[in-house]
Motif scaffolding. Sequence first.
Motif, PDB file in Angstrom:
ATOM      1  N   ALA A 277       3.534  -0.541  -7.323  1.00  0.00           N
ATOM      2  CA  ALA A 277       2.673  -1.517  -6.676  1.00  0.00           C
ATOM      3  C   ALA A 277       1.309  -1.537  -7.356  1.00  0.00           C
ATOM      4  O   ALA A 277       0.938  -0.597  -8.084  1.00  0.00           O
ATOM      5  CB  ALA A 277       2.513  -1.173  -5.196  1.00  0.00           C
ATOM      6  N   LEU A 278       0.559  -2.601  -7.120  1.00  0.00           N
ATOM      7  CA  LEU A 278      -0.807  -2.645  -7.621  1.00  0.00           C
ATOM      8  C   LEU A 278      -1.598  -1.469  -7.073  1.00  0.00           C
ATOM      9  O   LEU A 278      -1.408  -1.063  -5.928  1.00  0.00           O
ATOM     10  CB  LEU A 278      -1.494  -3.943  -7.188  1.00  0.00           C
ATOM     11  CG  LEU A 278      -0.967  -5.257  -7.735  1.00  0.00           C
ATOM     12  CD1 LEU A 278      -1.763  -6.406  -7.145  1.00  0.00           C
ATOM     13  CD2 LEU A 278      -1.053  -5.278  -9.242  1.00  0.00           C
ATOM     14  N   PRO A 279      -2.514  -0.916  -7.875  1.00  0.00           N
ATOM     15  CA  PRO A 279      -3.384   0.137  -7.347  1.00  0.00           C
ATOM     16  C   PRO A 279      -4.142  -0.364  -6.122  1.00  0.00           C
ATOM     17  O   PRO A 279      -4.625  -1.505  -6.115  1.00  0.00           O
ATOM     18  CB  PRO A 279      -4.332   0.427  -8.507  1.00  0.00           C
ATOM     19  CG  PRO A 279      -3.590  -0.028  -9.724  1.00  0.00           C
ATOM     20  CD  PRO A 279      -2.765  -1.196  -9.285  1.00  0.00           C
ATOM     21  N   PRO A 280      -4.256   0.445  -5.075  1.00  0.00           N
ATOM     22  CA  PRO A 280      -4.869  -0.037  -3.825  1.00  0.00           C
ATOM     23  C   PRO A 280      -6.335  -0.401  -3.953  1.00  0.00           C
ATOM     24  O   PRO A 280      -6.849  -1.175  -3.132  1.00  0.00           O
ATOM     25  CB  PRO A 280      -4.669   1.141  -2.866  1.00  0.00           C
ATOM     26  CG  PRO A 280      -4.459   2.328  -3.743  1.00  0.00           C
ATOM     27  CD  PRO A 280      -3.765   1.821  -4.962  1.00  0.00           C
ATOM     28  N   ASP A 281      -7.026   0.133  -4.996  1.00  0.00           N
ATOM     29  CA  ASP A 281      -8.448  -0.160  -5.146  1.00  0.00           C
ATOM     30  C   ASP A 281      -8.710  -1.307  -6.109  1.00  0.00           C
ATOM     31  O   ASP A 281      -9.858  -1.544  -6.512  1.00  0.00           O
ATOM     32  CB  ASP A 281      -9.197   1.085  -5.620  1.00  0.00           C
ATOM     33  CG  ASP A 281      -8.672   1.618  -6.949  1.00  0.00           C
ATOM     34  OD1 ASP A 281      -7.588   1.174  -7.379  1.00  0.00           O
ATOM     35  OD2 ASP A 281      -9.349   2.470  -7.553  1.00  0.00           O
ATOM     36  N   ALA A 282      -7.685  -2.068  -6.481  1.00  0.00           N
ATOM     37  CA  ALA A 282      -7.853  -3.140  -7.459  1.00  0.00           C
ATOM     38  C   ALA A 282      -8.734  -4.256  -6.900  1.00  0.00           C
ATOM     39  O   ALA A 282      -8.552  -4.706  -5.764  1.00  0.00           O
ATOM     40  CB  ALA A 282      -6.497  -3.702  -7.854  1.00  0.00           C
TER      41      ALA A 282
END
Length: 435
Positions: A277-282
């Motif tokens: 998944a996309l990094p959560p801090d993106a």
Amino acid sequence: MVSTLQNGARMVLVAAVSSGQGKTTVTAALARSLVRRGQRVRVFKCGPDFIDPMLLERACGAPVHTLDLWMVGRDECRRRLAEAAREADAVLVEGVMGLYDGTPSAADLANEFGIPVLAVIDASAMAQTAGAVARGLRDYGPVQLAGVIANRIASPGHAQMVAGSLRDIPLIGSLNRQAASLPERHLGLVLPGEQPQIDAYLDALADALQLDAAAWDALPLTAPEAQDGPAIAPALAGKTVAIARDAAFAFLYPANLDTLRILGARLSYFSPLADEALPPDADAVYLPGGYPELHGEALSQAARWRASIRAAHAAGLPILAECGGMIALADELTDPDGRCWPMAGLLPGAVTMGTRLAGLGAQALATPDGTLRGHTFHYSRLETPVAPSRYTVRNTSGTQGEAVYELGSLTASYFHGYFASNPQAVARLLTRAAP
């Protein structure tokens, strides 16, 4: 300005009469050979390219940047060359197509910076005529010719005939016919990371290269002088840019990553192929080009990746998708074998792989911050009901180029931008809110 100071590097532009002569093979062989002699080697690639630089990076052990008078610009090319000359003992620039092909050409680059040309001549079907070819390459422009490397030589006697034909031009090396070659596919070489024997192949090339060490060492030391580039405002300071990076999303200019860092961004990588998944801090997402068409099944089954990019789009995160990155966001992809795979579904429409080039060449994108330069190279076509928001412009014809689609916070196109040509335009694309 170019000087021959003792603190410079031996610098050559590796060129030929046309594509297919073995420029990449010879450049890789020479780079690996010099590295094994204990030299520090830097390699550049002339003109837009993603795949050859991966091989050349493996050969020399350092990132391979692009040099192009139009896309990169004279000042940035000069800065790159000056930096390399300070850090290395040898600087190799692989040309593009034939020496005089294109506007600007590899010859234009060589003459702009006073780089001697090292001509690669495929001697497999000639002997003494190699001298005429070398003289033609030297005199047509003209260019400063450092010497010749004869490729696909059949025997020592064959090499001697070629050397004799060159007259006042030194034969700096020769490479015999290779039984093994790197596999290719529709966009070029198979990625080096997909080939477990790549280092053994490069070592074998270096072993096969008959380099005249005295002739090489006789080349002048060159040290281009360059001023620092303009200051770049850190428009992405405090922002995290999530970048897809794996075998399906591998077409990245090293300068693009450098530019994002100079803009102040923190870079965070993830792999859609591994269903990450996309990094959560993106704060923004960059989906570069690559080979999604070779990984349709895996991408279609990557549920976490697909859910995360949809959620990011719904939340209004800026998403910049180039070529393969755009393909992965369509509704579906028909691969080279005719199999249809569902993709992420952010951009309505279907992508179909073809057998002929559908887009090729240098192009420019007009933005509120000025022109962003880059290129396009693809075999697929997108059929979509979404109307383009704008188009790129082809260099040098000025005709309409690739469509650019803007859907919510998504910007997608077949166009590959060279970020260093306009950092502020890139910063705007990666902070663009949905209208």
